[in-house]
Enzyme design. Structure first.
Site, PDB file in Angstrom:
ATOM      1  N   LYS A 159     -16.306  60.743  15.373  1.00 38.65           N
ATOM      2  CA  LYS A 159     -15.234  61.590  14.814  1.00 38.65           C
ATOM      3  C   LYS A 159     -14.313  61.974  15.955  1.00 38.65           C
ATOM      4  O   LYS A 159     -14.789  62.291  17.043  1.00 38.65           O
ATOM      5  CB  LYS A 159     -15.829  62.836  14.160  1.00 38.65           C
ATOM      6  CG  LYS A 159     -14.789  63.872  13.750  1.00 38.65           C
ATOM      7  CD  LYS A 159     -15.388  65.012  12.961  1.00 38.65           C
ATOM      8  CE  LYS A 159     -15.891  66.174  13.772  1.00 38.65           C
ATOM      9  NZ  LYS A 159     -14.910  66.817  14.672  1.00 38.65           N
TER      10      LYS A 159
ATOM     11  N   ASP B 176     -19.427  63.221  17.781  1.00 41.16           N
ATOM     12  CA  ASP B 176     -18.083  63.758  18.040  1.00 41.16           C
ATOM     13  C   ASP B 176     -17.567  63.257  19.389  1.00 41.16           C
ATOM     14  O   ASP B 176     -18.334  63.139  20.351  1.00 41.16           O
ATOM     15  CB  ASP B 176     -18.174  65.294  18.074  1.00 41.16           C
ATOM     16  CG  ASP B 176     -16.997  65.958  17.397  1.00 41.16           C
ATOM     17  OD1 ASP B 176     -16.041  65.255  17.006  1.00 41.16           O
ATOM     18  OD2 ASP B 176     -17.042  67.190  17.228  1.00 41.16           O
TER      19      ASP B 176
ATOM     20  N   GLU C  21      -9.847  70.601   8.407  1.00 42.06           N
ATOM     21  CA  GLU C  21     -10.359  71.923   8.811  1.00 42.06           C
ATOM     22  C   GLU C  21      -9.273  72.972   8.643  1.00 42.06           C
ATOM     23  O   GLU C  21      -8.136  72.791   9.122  1.00 42.06           O
ATOM     24  CB  GLU C  21     -10.845  71.886  10.270  1.00 42.06           C
ATOM     25  CG  GLU C  21     -11.366  73.256  10.730  1.00 42.06           C
ATOM     26  CD  GLU C  21     -12.200  73.241  12.003  1.00 42.06           C
ATOM     27  OE1 GLU C  21     -12.469  72.152  12.550  1.00 42.06           O
ATOM     28  OE2 GLU C  21     -12.590  74.339  12.440  1.00 42.06           O
TER      29      GLU C  21
ATOM     30  N   GLU D  22     -10.558  64.292  16.864  1.00 38.90           N
ATOM     31  CA  GLU D  22      -9.520  65.214  16.405  1.00 38.90           C
ATOM     32  C   GLU D  22      -8.141  64.646  16.718  1.00 38.90           C
ATOM     33  O   GLU D  22      -7.970  63.995  17.740  1.00 38.90           O
ATOM     34  CB  GLU D  22      -9.665  66.557  17.134  1.00 38.90           C
ATOM     35  CG  GLU D  22     -10.924  67.302  16.820  1.00 38.90           C
ATOM     36  CD  GLU D  22     -10.999  68.650  17.541  1.00 38.90           C
ATOM     37  OE1 GLU D  22      -9.991  69.088  18.133  1.00 38.90           O
ATOM     38  OE2 GLU D  22     -12.081  69.260  17.492  1.00 38.90           O
TER      39      GLU D  22
ATOM     40  N   ASP E 150     -18.927  68.706  18.689  1.00 38.00           N
ATOM     41  CA  ASP E 150     -18.730  69.305  20.013  1.00 38.00           C
ATOM     42  C   ASP E 150     -18.813  70.832  19.946  1.00 38.00           C
ATOM     43  O   ASP E 150     -18.738  71.506  20.976  1.00 38.00           O
ATOM     44  CB  ASP E 150     -17.421  68.823  20.660  1.00 38.00           C
ATOM     45  CG  ASP E 150     -16.191  69.229  19.883  1.00 38.00           C
ATOM     46  OD1 ASP E 150     -16.317  69.835  18.796  1.00 38.00           O
ATOM     47  OD2 ASP E 150     -15.067  68.933  20.353  1.00 38.00           O
ATOM     48  N   SER E 151     -19.032  71.372  18.736  1.00 36.27           N
ATOM     49  CA  SER E 151     -19.363  72.795  18.611  1.00 36.27           C
ATOM     50  C   SER E 151     -20.658  73.099  19.374  1.00 36.27           C
ATOM     51  O   SER E 151     -20.956  74.264  19.639  1.00 36.27           O
ATOM     52  CB  SER E 151     -19.509  73.198  17.138  1.00 36.27           C
ATOM     53  OG  SER E 151     -20.372  72.312  16.452  1.00 36.27           O
TER      54      SER E 151
END
Ligand code: KIV
Length: 279
Positions: free
Chosen positions: A114, A83, A184, A116, A44-45
């Site tokens: 993925k 993501d 991270e 978070e 999502d960057s």
């Protein structure tokens, strides 16, 4: 190029470090895959480096799928990770989380997703894994919620309680069924300890050299997006500067009349031209 699989990557634990980079479109997916990178993350960057958002929070599920589809159509060998963007799984509706994860597999051709979180997100991981979708748990610095947690800080190094909480998060992600855990901005020795405690691979970004895999944001490591930088990356190329020079050269050639040249121009039969000119 035979396709890599998740079990294959898991079997490398303790033997061989795997490589992971981001890609969000077909050209970059082709370059990254051809270079032999083992895992491609449609992160999502992309919100910052492709869409011009200030952070990752505004990225939608539809935007993720649009970019993931381009990567899914292109890459041949790498394991592909889609993501889960902010609020695609956090609202408390497990069915919504599973459906959104499923879109990455069904519509975009990703191999896994993925997400978070912390140990609190373990039930969501479990629900997605139970639906037959492989998951990477992303712990430590979690950019989607970093603002509410006090900013883009190193996680787990400040106190024994903070370090223990991170170890607990990693163990909870593994117990919930994650095939790998991404760390991270975690102190290197703590990441080494977690790597030793987990049966599944760890993937580090700003987490030192002892993780089972390493990931970077490609636009940052290639200098593709001037002004975008993470403190724990390394710059391997100045591709953005190279592109800026090429663009400036083109503009100068157009302005001076040296582009297009004869080699970029289509001829017309001289007799036809003569006839047209005489009318
Ligand atoms: O979105 C992303 O690119 C990521 C990396 C920073 C791991 O999550």
């Amino acid at each position: 190029m035979p396709k890599l699989t998740i079990p294959e990557l898991q079997s490398w634990k303790g033997k061989q470090t795997f490589t992971m980079l981001t890609a969000y479109d077909a050209p970059l997916a082709r370059l990254v895959d051809d270079a032999g990178i083992d895992v491609i993350l449609v992160g999502d960057s992309l919100g910052m480096v492709m869409l011009g958002y200030k952070g990752t929070a505004p990225v939608t599920m539809d935007e993720m799928i649009h970019h993931a589809k381009a990567v899914g159509r292109t890459a041949q060998r790498a394991v592909l990770v889609g993501d889960m963007p902010f609020m695609s799984y956090q609202a408390g509706d497990l069915a919504e989380a599973v459906r959104n994860a499923g879109r990455h597999i069904k519509e975009a051709g990703m191999d896994c997703v993925k997400l978070e979180g912390t140990a609190r997100q373990a039930p969501i991981v479990r629900a997605i894994v139970d639906a037959g979708i492989a998951v990477i748990g992303h712990i430590g610095l979690t950019p989607q919620t970093a603002a509410s947690l006090g900013g883009m800080l190193v996680v787990g190094g400040g106190s024994q309680a903070a370090a223990q909480a991170l170890i607990d998060d990693a163990l909870a992600m593994e117990a919930a069924g994650c095939w790998a855990v991404l760390l991270e901005a975690v102190p290197a020795d703590l990441a080494a300890l977690i790597t030793k405690r987990l049966r599944v691979p760890t993937i580090g970004i700003g987490a030192g050299p002892h993780c089972d895999g390493q990931v970077l944001v490609t636009h940052e490591m290639l200098g593709l997006f001037p002004g975008f930088g993470l403190p724990f990356g390394r710059r391997y190329a100045e591709a953005g500067e190279l592109m800026r020079r090429g663009i400036a050269e083109y503009a100068a050639d157009v302005r001076s009349g040296t582009f297009p040249g004869p080699e970029n121009t289509f001829p017309i039969d001289a007799a036809i031209l003569k006839q047209l000119e005489s009318e």
